[in-house]
Design an enzyme around this catalytic site. Structure first.
Site, PDB file in Angstrom:
ATOM      1  N   ASP A   1     -14.896 -35.142  15.576  1.00 17.46           N
ATOM      2  CA  ASP A   1     -14.336 -33.461  16.431  1.00 17.46           C
ATOM      3  C   ASP A   1     -15.578 -32.092  16.990  1.00 17.46           C
ATOM      4  OD1 ASP A   1     -12.383 -35.512  17.088  1.00 17.46           O
ATOM      5  OD2 ASP A   1     -10.705 -34.260  17.060  1.00 17.46           O
TER       6      ASP A   1
ATOM      7  N   CYS B   1      -9.769 -37.555   8.609  1.00 14.58           N
ATOM      8  CA  CYS B   1      -9.872 -36.821   9.566  1.00 14.58           C
ATOM      9  C   CYS B   1      -9.711 -37.350  11.033  1.00 14.58           C
ATOM     10  CB  CYS B   1     -11.711 -36.117  10.261  1.00 14.58           C
ATOM     11  SG  CYS B   1     -12.895 -35.293   8.810  1.00 14.58           S
ATOM     12  N   ASP B   2      -9.476 -36.216  12.026  1.00  9.86           N
ATOM     13  CA  ASP B   2      -8.118 -36.582  13.206  1.00  9.86           C
ATOM     14  C   ASP B   2      -8.048 -37.597  13.784  1.00  9.86           C
ATOM     15  OD1 ASP B   2     -10.586 -33.715  13.460  1.00  9.86           O
ATOM     16  OD2 ASP B   2      -9.116 -33.422  15.427  1.00  9.86           O
ATOM     17  N   LYS B   3      -8.082 -38.082  14.527  1.00  8.36           N
ATOM     18  CA  LYS B   3      -7.724 -39.874  15.077  1.00  8.36           C
ATOM     19  C   LYS B   3      -8.258 -40.597  14.226  1.00  8.36           C
ATOM     20  CE  LYS B   3      -8.333 -36.926  18.255  1.00  8.36           C
ATOM     21  NZ  LYS B   3      -8.588 -35.994  17.663  1.00  8.36           N
TER      22      LYS B   3
ATOM     23  N   CYS C   1     -12.352 -29.843   7.623  1.00 10.73           N
ATOM     24  CA  CYS C   1     -12.612 -28.689   8.162  1.00 10.73           C
ATOM     25  C   CYS C   1     -10.763 -27.623   7.581  1.00 10.73           C
ATOM     26  CB  CYS C   1     -12.828 -28.554   9.667  1.00 10.73           C
ATOM     27  SG  CYS C   1     -14.253 -28.977   9.683  1.00 10.73           S
TER      28      CYS C   1
ATOM     29  N   GLU D   1     -10.320 -32.521  24.106  1.00  8.33           N
ATOM     30  CA  GLU D   1      -9.953 -30.992  23.267  1.00  8.33           C
ATOM     31  C   GLU D   1     -10.774 -29.729  23.644  1.00  8.33           C
ATOM     32  OE1 GLU D   1      -8.910 -32.102  18.690  1.00  8.33           O
ATOM     33  OE2 GLU D   1     -10.634 -31.105  19.078  1.00  8.33           O
TER      34      GLU D   1
ATOM     35  N   SER E   1      -7.764 -28.073  20.036  1.00  6.81           N
ATOM     36  CA  SER E   1      -8.033 -28.651  19.015  1.00  6.81           C
ATOM     37  C   SER E   1      -7.253 -27.464  18.414  1.00  6.81           C
ATOM     38  CB  SER E   1      -9.715 -28.260  18.289  1.00  6.81           C
ATOM     39  OG  SER E   1      -9.869 -27.602  16.985  1.00  6.81           O
TER      40      SER E   1
END
Length: 554
Positions: free
Chosen positions: A80, A121-123, A193, A444, A470
């Site tokens: 992202d 990570c994210d998704k 992150c 985002e 985000s």
């Protein structure tokens, strides 16, 4: 035990199938063991995934130690941060559906008996969980772990600080040389992150929901303990297989409530709302936005990790991790502690010896940051089906705000105005046509929120959007406004200079016009026609539902 792989490799009629396994160097002994899919999101384009090969090898060791045959299967993953601020971000949320589809496809096509999910990570985290829920196999998730915080002039920093530095540079508050210094120190290691952004939020909630071993959410990526945890995860999935404990035995209505409770205590990303809704949908569990406020009313906010505060994931780990937060919540009976987890034990058994080791990082439940949770769902004539805000990252003076609308029909238009200094204290920036369909892809918007923070306007300017923010965003950033503008939502009829009223403590978001005026505008409102998009993004645009349903596909 009855194995799915028997349908693929057992009996004389499956001789051709076995011959293809032999072509890859498998032995008869390996084929006589359960086949465990190790779904790996390793790639060389995502800092949270660059080291996952080592995690996967450790998982495979654990599976082998406990009598299984591990098989690595790849998954895509979008970073992202790298996709932020350009057309690439349109593909981030849609990638969740591709990941879910690929997990389902590979596991069924090859007759896998169990799964170990290795995202970070994210998704990728929710995407893998969604795919696994369709299969209902014994499943364990082990993520790659969080990145260490950076250091700049003795101050801990992370990616959100980096984005805010761009705003400071655009406002003439720092030099280009100073910006360069920060960019070289903000992200010092592999891993997701370092703040409580979406990736770490979902990894923490995977642990809270019972799908990952204790420590999954917080053990740093570069620590040896992360590799040990991966080995134990490989061993654990074999125990689940022997005991016939499947993912739907673990992800239940009550365990989703546990995840929501931890979400509120930790102050997780607003994106967790989208993902928990989508996960609940795959698990056939009823969940709507009303429950989120009910949980928020009961569960106090105990943590202010970046971007809400100065602490980062490694400090949460040292302070006792998710187990310590959960143990604190049990003081008010805020968790279902009798639920089975991937350890084979109940949640209560998992956390019985946990405690807070640093009250500056995890506050005791008697002295929370707030008596209400980190997220809030807002309702009103702008958002009849809800909107989401990370309440714990909003300055006290912005919890209630009234100001003139500054209206933009895309993120790009808004960021241009912010960089040019056209947004003033008191304004409410409205960014629309960025929803799941309107974007498409529901980008985002870390750039505009970070620019405002870098310009020291985050405590005087609010943003609302039918897109999303985000996990690294802070301030009065209200996203997921539903219905979105492209679907005829009232965010589409807001005019430049209209007064918008925000009251987060009372869960309201309203356009200050008469009911008659609102009705007239809605009657005459024709959403902007969207450009026709080819390829996967075009298919996504046609199939995606609204954000209040988790932006799932139908």
């Amino acid at each position: 035990m009855n194995l799915k792989s028997d349908n693929v490799i057992k009996g004389p009629e499956r001789a051709p199938n076995r011959s293809l396994f032999y072509a890859m160097g498998y032995t008869e002994e390996q084929l006589n063991r359960p086949l465990v899919g190790v779904i790996s999101a390793f790639s060389e384009i995502v800092p949270g995934h660059i080291h996952l090969e080592k995690i996967v090898e450790s998982v495979k060791t654990g599976v082998l130690m406990n009598g299984g045959t591990p098989i690595t299967i790849p998954s895509i993953g979008v970073c992202d941060g790298i996709a932020m601020g350009h057309i690439g971000m349109k593909y981030s949320l849609p990638s969740r559906e591709l990941i879910a589809d690929s997990v389902e496809s590979m596991a069924i096509a090859h007759g896998l008996d169990a799964l170990v999910l290795v995202p970070n990570c994210d998704k990728i985290v929710p995407g893998m969980i969604m795919g696994a829920l369709r299969l209902n196999l014994p499943t364990v998730l082990i993520s790659g772990g969080p990145m260490l915080a950076g250091l700049n002039d003795g101050e801990e920093i992370s990616l959100s600080y980096m984005f805010e530095a761009v705003g400071s540079y655009k406002a003439g508050m720092i030099t280009e040389e100073r910006l360069g210094e920060i960019e070289r120190s903000a992200c010092p290691s592999c891993g997701s992150c370092a703040g409580m952004y979406t990736a770490n939020s979902m990894n923490c909630l995977s642990e809270a929901i019972g799908l990952a071993l204790p420590g999954n959410g917080t053990v740093p990526a570069v620590y040896a303990q992360r590799l040990a945890l991966a080995k134990k995860s490989g061993m654990a999935v074999m125990e689940l297989l022997k005991e016939d404990i499947k993912i739907k035995d673990i992800i239940t209505e009550k365990s989703v409530e546990n995840a929501l409770a931890c979400d509120m205590a930790l102050g997780c990303s607003t994106n967790t709302v989208l993902h928990l809704l989508a996960i609940a949908n795959e698990a056939e569990i009823p969940l709507d936005l009303n429950l989120i406020n009910k949980v928020s009313e009961k569960v106090p906010n105990l943590c202010h990790l970046a971007p809400a505060g100065p602490t980062h994931m490694e400090e949460l780990y040292v302070a006792g991790g998710i187990g310590a937060v959960q143990k604190e919540l049990t003081k008010r009976n805020l968790l279902h502690t009798d639920l089975i987890t991937v350890t084979g034990k109940t949640l209560g058994e998992n956390i019985k010896d946990c405690y807070i080791k640093n009250h500056k990082v995890i506050r005791p439940i008697e002295e929370p940051y707030s008596e209400t949770g980190g997220l809030a769902i807002l309702w009103g004539n702008i958002a009849k089906r809800g909107a989401v805000v990370k309440r714990s990252a909003v300055a006290d003076e912005m919890l209630v705000h009234e100001g003139p609308a500054r209206v933009f029909d895309s993120e790009d238009m808004a960021i241009k105005a912010i960089y040019e200094g056209k947004i003033k204290s008191g304004d409410v920036v409205v960014i629309r046509y960025e929803g799941p369909k309107g974007g498409p892809g529901m980008r985002e918007m870390l750039n505009p929120t970070s620019a405002l923070a870098g310009m020291k306007l985050d405590k005087s300017v609010a943003l609302i959007t039918d897109g999303r923010f985000s996990g690294a965003s802070r301030g009065a950033s209200i996203g997921h406004v539903s219905p979105e503008a492209s679907a005829g939502g009232a965010i589409g009829i807001i005019e430049e200079g209209d007064i918008i009223q925000i009251d987060i403590p009372n869960y309201s978001l309203n356009l200050k016009i008469t009911d008659e005026e609102l009705e007239n505008r809605m009657k005459n409102f024709i959403p902007k026609e969207q450009e026709k998009i080819k390829g996967w993004l075009g298919r996504y645009q046609r199939l995606v539902t609204s954000s209040d349903r988790g932006a799932i596909l139908e």
